[in-house]
Design an enzyme around this catalytic site. Structure first.
Site, PDB file in Angstrom:
ATOM      1  N   LYS A 148       0.331   4.784  -0.190  1.00 15.26           N
ATOM      2  CA  LYS A 148      -0.640   5.611   0.287  1.00 15.26           C
ATOM      3  C   LYS A 148      -0.469   6.511  -0.107  1.00 15.26           C
ATOM      4  CE  LYS A 148       0.021   3.370   4.789  1.00 15.26           C
ATOM      5  NZ  LYS A 148       0.222   3.388   6.135  1.00 15.26           N
ATOM      6  N   ASN A 177       0.780  -1.398   0.049  1.00 15.85           N
ATOM      7  CA  ASN A 177       0.351  -0.044  -0.028  1.00 15.85           C
ATOM      8  C   ASN A 177       0.784   1.138  -0.108  1.00 15.85           C
ATOM      9  OD1 ASN A 177      -2.040   1.441   0.523  1.00 15.85           O
ATOM     10  ND2 ASN A 177      -1.753   1.379   2.667  1.00 15.85           N
ATOM     11  N   GLU A 208      -5.191  -5.177  10.513  1.00 12.55           N
ATOM     12  CA  GLU A 208      -4.507  -4.249  10.432  1.00 12.55           C
ATOM     13  C   GLU A 208      -4.592  -3.014  11.707  1.00 12.55           C
ATOM     14  OE1 GLU A 208      -2.214  -2.981   6.845  1.00 12.55           O
ATOM     15  OE2 GLU A 208      -4.494  -2.110   6.478  1.00 12.55           O
ATOM     16  N   SER A 268       2.997  -2.054  10.165  1.00 13.11           N
ATOM     17  CA  SER A 268       4.908  -2.730  10.815  1.00 13.11           C
ATOM     18  C   SER A 268       5.371  -4.036  10.076  1.00 13.11           C
ATOM     19  CB  SER A 268       5.216  -1.989  11.981  1.00 13.11           C
ATOM     20  OG  SER A 268       4.492  -0.708  12.613  1.00 13.11           O
ATOM     21  N   GLY A 284       2.525   2.754  10.980  1.00 14.23           N
ATOM     22  CA  GLY A 284       2.776   2.907  11.049  1.00 14.23           C
ATOM     23  C   GLY A 284       3.917   3.480  11.820  1.00 14.23           C
ATOM     24  N   GLU A 316      -7.086   4.387   7.905  1.00  9.25           N
ATOM     25  CA  GLU A 316      -7.216   5.688   7.254  1.00  9.25           C
ATOM     26  C   GLU A 316      -8.404   6.766   6.971  1.00  9.25           C
ATOM     27  OE1 GLU A 316      -2.716   5.727   5.627  1.00  9.25           O
ATOM     28  OE2 GLU A 316      -2.050   4.842   7.929  1.00  9.25           O
ATOM     29  N   GLY A 356       2.677  -1.176   4.679  1.00 10.58           N
ATOM     30  CA  GLY A 356       2.479   0.152   3.488  1.00 10.58           C
ATOM     31  C   GLY A 356       4.396   0.794   3.772  1.00 10.58           C
ATOM     32  N   GLY A 357       4.690   1.266   4.819  1.00  7.74           N
ATOM     33  CA  GLY A 357       6.282   2.009   4.918  1.00  7.74           C
ATOM     34  C   GLY A 357       7.326   0.428   3.915  1.00  7.74           C
ATOM     35  N   HIS A 376      -9.583   0.675   4.681  1.00  4.42           N
ATOM     36  CA  HIS A 376      -8.334   1.507   5.064  1.00  4.42           C
ATOM     37  C   HIS A 376      -8.747   2.265   6.933  1.00  4.42           C
ATOM     38  CE1 HIS A 376      -4.098   2.818   6.328  1.00  4.42           C
ATOM     39  NE2 HIS A 376      -3.842   1.268   5.596  1.00  4.42           N
TER      40      HIS A 376
HETATM   41  P1  PGA Z   1       2.766   0.297   8.012  1.00  5.43           P
HETATM   42  O1  PGA Z   1       1.296   0.023   6.855  1.00  5.43           O
HETATM   43  O2  PGA Z   1       3.093  -1.121   7.498  1.00  5.43           O
HETATM   44  O3  PGA Z   1       3.636   1.456   7.667  1.00  5.43           O
HETATM   45  O4  PGA Z   1       2.437   0.056   9.113  1.00  5.43           O
HETATM   46  C1  PGA Z   1       0.205  -0.926   6.991  1.00  5.43           C
HETATM   47  C2  PGA Z   1      -0.960  -0.225   6.813  1.00  5.43           C
HETATM   48  O5  PGA Z   1      -1.681   0.535   6.621  1.00  5.43           O
HETATM   49  O6  PGA Z   1      -1.415  -1.041   5.405  1.00  5.43           O
END
Ligand code: PGA
Length: 255
Positions: A11, A9, A167, A213, A173, A97, A234-235, A95
């Protein structure tokens, strides 16, 4: 046996040049992987370009959201058919967010899932509790609501196409990954809920990703858990080196 699925992802990161470089590097680094579904979810502006760059590769493209209407005067929104037309196979829905910053609710999640399925897109449906809810022992209650309301009136045959992503919001994050035991506990609970609705056999076939993470250093221990079928990253999906390492390590886990 459920096929492992790793999705990145992106983002709101990457303009065209950087996105193309990343896609090309992933194509080069991951072309040998066959036993794992690989997906990248870049911003809307890159979808068509990257679907072209990844054509006839083993990496699929997904969007990060969609609107449930087919078309109309909905300024700023993107329809399922537009996403399909851009070359996508997947779409992330619900998601945290979007739930947190853009008023996504279980009801809108449900509408979006139905619209995606109708158009032949595979929904990756995100569920998960925040820190306050976990500390108040409400994790299972929140997950139950996300599943029961988000997936309301979805048929068993449609459900077999859906990917669920657990999640925990406190792990997104933050660098704070859920322990493999914490992930397994909730994944098992989710499978149990799905089993109540769709029967055990169907529930056994549904893939549940973990997200929050995920890194090359923790993917193997997460994947070793029986109900963890992949990851939503994500990251660590923003760099070819870390995402390719996560996919490769996940593909090496046999259960
Ligand atoms: P992250 O994000 O791996 O940066 O924690 C995961 C996500 O929001 O799908």
């Amino acid at each position: 046996m459920r096929k492992t699925i790793i999705a990145g992802n992106w983002k709101m990161y990457k303009t065209l040049k950087d996105g193309q470089e990343l896609a090309v590097a992933l194509r080069r680094d991951l072309y040998k992987i066959e036993n794992t579904d690989i997906v990248i979810c870049p911003p809307f502006t890159l979808l068509g370009f990257l679907a072209d760059a990844l054509e006839s590769s083993n990496i699929a493209v997904g969007a990060q959201d969609l609107y449930w209407q087919e078309e109309g005067a909905f300024t700023g929104e993107v329809s399922p058919a537009m996403i399909k037309d851009a070359g996508c196979l997947y779409v992330i829905i619900g998601h945290s967010e979007r739930r947190q910053f853009f008023d996504e609710t279980n009801e809108t999640v449900n509408k979006k899932i139905k619209a995606a399925l109708k158009c032949g897109l595979i929904p990756i449906v995100c569920v998960g509790e925040n820190l306050q809810e976990r500390e108040a022992d409400k994790t299972f209650k929140v997950i139950e609501e996300h599943i029961n309301k988000g997936l309301a009136d979805i048929s068993a045959s449609d459900m077999s196409k859906i990917i669920v992503a657990y999640e925990p919001v406190w792990a997104i994050g933050t660098g704070k990954t859920a322990t493999p035991e914490q992930a397994q506990e909730v994944h098992k609970f989710i499978r149990g809920l799905l089993s109540k609705i769709y029967g055990q056999e169907a529930a056994e076939g549904i893939r549940i990703q973990y997200g929050g993470s995920v890194k090359p250093e923790n993917i193997t221990e997460l994947m070793n858990k029986p109900d963890v079928d992949g990851a939503l990253v994500g990251g660590a999906s923003l760099k070819a080196e870390s995402f390719a390492a996560i996919v490769t390590k996940a593909s090496e886990v046999t259960k």
